[in-house]
Scaffold this motif. Structure first.
Motif, PDB file in Angstrom:
ATOM      1  N   THR A   1      -0.703   8.154  17.840  1.00 22.91           N
ATOM      2  CA  THR A   1       0.353   7.916  16.949  1.00 22.91           C
ATOM      3  C   THR A   1       0.788   9.291  16.740  1.00 22.91           C
ATOM      4  O   THR A   1       0.137  10.008  16.438  1.00 22.91           O
ATOM      5  CB  THR A   1      -0.155   7.137  15.681  1.00 22.91           C
ATOM      6  OG1 THR A   1      -0.320   6.370  15.579  1.00 22.91           O
ATOM      7  CG2 THR A   1       0.523   6.880  14.456  1.00 22.91           C
ATOM      8  N   LEU A  48       9.578   5.396  10.639  1.00 23.41           N
ATOM      9  CA  LEU A  48       8.368   4.197  10.113  1.00 23.41           C
ATOM     10  C   LEU A  48       9.316   3.155  11.064  1.00 23.41           C
ATOM     11  O   LEU A  48      10.466   3.008  10.794  1.00 23.41           O
ATOM     12  CB  LEU A  48       7.913   3.858   9.211  1.00 23.41           C
ATOM     13  CG  LEU A  48       7.721   4.404   8.231  1.00 23.41           C
ATOM     14  CD1 LEU A  48       7.721   4.283   6.486  1.00 23.41           C
ATOM     15  CD2 LEU A  48       5.550   4.857   8.502  1.00 23.41           C
ATOM     16  N   LEU A  87       2.909  -2.053   4.336  1.00 18.11           N
ATOM     17  CA  LEU A  87       2.515  -0.569   5.114  1.00 18.11           C
ATOM     18  C   LEU A  87      -0.142  -0.986   4.722  1.00 18.11           C
ATOM     19  O   LEU A  87      -0.231  -1.630   3.551  1.00 18.11           O
ATOM     20  CB  LEU A  87       2.519   1.236   4.060  1.00 18.11           C
ATOM     21  CG  LEU A  87       3.637   1.005   4.027  1.00 18.11           C
ATOM     22  CD1 LEU A  87       3.301   2.448   3.295  1.00 18.11           C
ATOM     23  CD2 LEU A  87       3.919   1.335   5.317  1.00 18.11           C
ATOM     24  N   GLN A 105      -1.392   3.940   6.825  1.00 20.93           N
ATOM     25  CA  GLN A 105       0.311   4.818   7.097  1.00 20.93           C
ATOM     26  C   GLN A 105       0.560   5.095   5.247  1.00 20.93           C
ATOM     27  O   GLN A 105       0.767   6.591   4.818  1.00 20.93           O
ATOM     28  CB  GLN A 105       0.497   3.828   7.208  1.00 20.93           C
ATOM     29  CG  GLN A 105       1.447   3.328   9.053  1.00 20.93           C
ATOM     30  CD  GLN A 105       0.112   3.245   9.172  1.00 20.93           C
ATOM     31  OE1 GLN A 105      -0.584   2.102   8.653  1.00 20.93           O
ATOM     32  NE2 GLN A 105      -0.187   3.871  10.772  1.00 20.93           N
ATOM     33  N   SER A 157      -1.551   8.596   4.878  1.00 21.31           N
ATOM     34  CA  SER A 157      -0.756  10.035   5.802  1.00 21.31           C
ATOM     35  C   SER A 157       0.570  10.256   4.731  1.00 21.31           C
ATOM     36  O   SER A 157       1.219  11.028   4.981  1.00 21.31           O
ATOM     37  CB  SER A 157      -0.929   9.171   6.512  1.00 21.31           C
ATOM     38  OG  SER A 157      -1.842   8.962   7.778  1.00 21.31           O
ATOM     39  N   VAL A 210       4.334   0.708  10.844  1.00 18.22           N
ATOM     40  CA  VAL A 210       4.187   1.871  11.335  1.00 18.22           C
ATOM     41  C   VAL A 210       4.471   2.908  11.888  1.00 18.22           C
ATOM     42  O   VAL A 210       5.652   3.382  11.866  1.00 18.22           O
ATOM     43  CB  VAL A 210       3.191   1.325  12.439  1.00 18.22           C
ATOM     44  CG1 VAL A 210       2.658   0.234  11.788  1.00 18.22           C
ATOM     45  CG2 VAL A 210       3.609   1.048  13.347  1.00 18.22           C
ATOM     46  N   PHE A 211       3.844   4.304  12.122  1.00 18.68           N
ATOM     47  CA  PHE A 211       4.508   5.604  12.968  1.00 18.68           C
ATOM     48  C   PHE A 211       4.609   5.203  14.600  1.00 18.68           C
ATOM     49  O   PHE A 211       3.708   3.879  14.600  1.00 18.68           O
ATOM     50  CB  PHE A 211       3.671   6.635  12.432  1.00 18.68           C
ATOM     51  CG  PHE A 211       3.807   6.512  11.528  1.00 18.68           C
ATOM     52  CD1 PHE A 211       4.367   7.704  10.638  1.00 18.68           C
ATOM     53  CD2 PHE A 211       1.962   6.723  10.414  1.00 18.68           C
ATOM     54  CE1 PHE A 211       4.267   8.247   9.293  1.00 18.68           C
ATOM     55  CE2 PHE A 211       1.448   7.717   8.918  1.00 18.68           C
ATOM     56  CZ  PHE A 211       3.032   8.035   8.674  1.00 18.68           C
ATOM     57  N   VAL A 219       3.399  10.786  14.316  1.00 14.66           N
ATOM     58  CA  VAL A 219       4.548  10.909  13.124  1.00 14.66           C
ATOM     59  C   VAL A 219       6.008  11.969  13.331  1.00 14.66           C
ATOM     60  O   VAL A 219       5.411  13.075  13.753  1.00 14.66           O
ATOM     61  CB  VAL A 219       3.411  11.399  11.821  1.00 14.66           C
ATOM     62  CG1 VAL A 219       4.729  11.587  10.876  1.00 14.66           C
ATOM     63  CG2 VAL A 219       2.497  10.298  11.802  1.00 14.66           C
TER      64      VAL A 219
END
Length: 292
Positions: free
Chosen positions: A15, A30, A208, A212, A215, A45-46, A17
């Motif tokens: 993933t 996102l 979410l 997520q 994070s 989500v990322f 970010v």
């Protein structure tokens, strides 16, 4: 005969970010997953996805900007190979291009074209990531990626049909590129501060998942992208496998450092557990405890 009740082996995944600075503070990207997908349908989500076999092949590793051994050292995972570590970096860069059109690359020859729109279209037309980069005269900018954390889906069949072992990377969003969802796996894009995204989640306007949520709560502690990247570079990425259990009729998700988690050393700032209420996950102490 296989045992269908046995825990599924997590699939390797990556993933990314993506970060940028704004007048409101550090923002991240996102993407909303299509509601028809089997896993995390409709959630924000990322960008990211599973590690593909091609990500570890020589065609990709030949286009790295640093040796696989250096990428292995950055992940600090003794149990995986140099090629697997390199592949995870490749997967993060590939998914950034596939899912949101962000091309993290650099010139490899004089006639290089850093054309993210064309590169994404070439992928969509069926060309492999390595082939796209070679055609455009580029190589992968793995130095733009900073390993941040490693999330392993908990052993809790009711939560998901698939398990993933996902490496989260931080990266600055490339300047002068425009992020956009692919209208296939993802159907909406949102640049937002971490706290702003969590407030939307609290108010019910976006969905979410716990990785997520935690994070974003972590990211909210930094004022600039440079601060977040520097903090990530200062330590090895922690491994986080939530421990899920029932208590007083509620489903608890606890994290390293919690009294009920088998790992006693804290891995993240903020709360050490979330409680599930329907489809909502929040600390027992309430929303503001995400930032305490």
């Amino acid at each position: 005969m296989t045992d269908s009740t046995a825990p599924q082996i997590p699939l390797d995944a990556a993933t990314i970010v993506l970060l940028r600075d704004s007048d409101q503070g550090i923002q991240t990207l996102l993407l909303r997953r299509d509601t028809r997908l089997a896993n995390m349908a409709g959630m924000y989500v990322f960008p990211g996805g599973k590690l593909d076999a091609a990500d570890q092949e020589s065609a990709c590793t030949a286009l790295l900007d640093q040796p696989p051994a250096s990428l292995h050292a950055a992940l600090a995972e003794a149990a995986i190979s140099d090629s697997a570590a390199a592949g995870l970096h490749v997967a993060a860069l590939r998914e950034a291009l596939e899912e949101c059109g962000m091309l993290l690359a650099e010139p490899a020859r004089g006639d290089a074209r850093l054309d993210a729109v064309r590169a994404r279209q070439m992928l969509h037309d069926g060309q492999g990531f390595a082939q796209v980069l070679r055609t455009l005269g580029l190589r992968m900018a793995t130095r733009a990626l900073v390993p941040w954390s490693r999330w392993i889906t908990p052993i809790a069949p009711a939560l998901a049909t698939r398990r993933f072992d996902t490496r989260f990377f931080l990266a600055l969003a490339p300047a002068h590129q425009y992020a956009m969802h692919d209208n296939e796996e993802t159907t909406a894009s949102l640049w937002c501060t971490a706290r702003g995204a969590l407030e939307r989640y609290r108010d019910g306007s976006i969905s979410l998942a716990p990785p997520q949520i935690m994070s974003l709560a972590h990211l909210s502690r930094y004022a600039t992208a440079a601060q977040a990247l520097a903090a990530a570079r200062s330590q090895h990425p922690p491994t986080i496998q939530p421990h899920v259990f029932a208590q007083d009729g509620l489903q608890m998700h606890c994290y390293p450092g919690d009294a009920s988690h088998p790992v006693h050393q804290r891995a993240l700032p903020g709360p050490t557990r979330l409680v599930r209420d329907g489809n909502s996950f929040l600390p027992l102490q309430g929303f503001e405890a995400l930032f305490a």
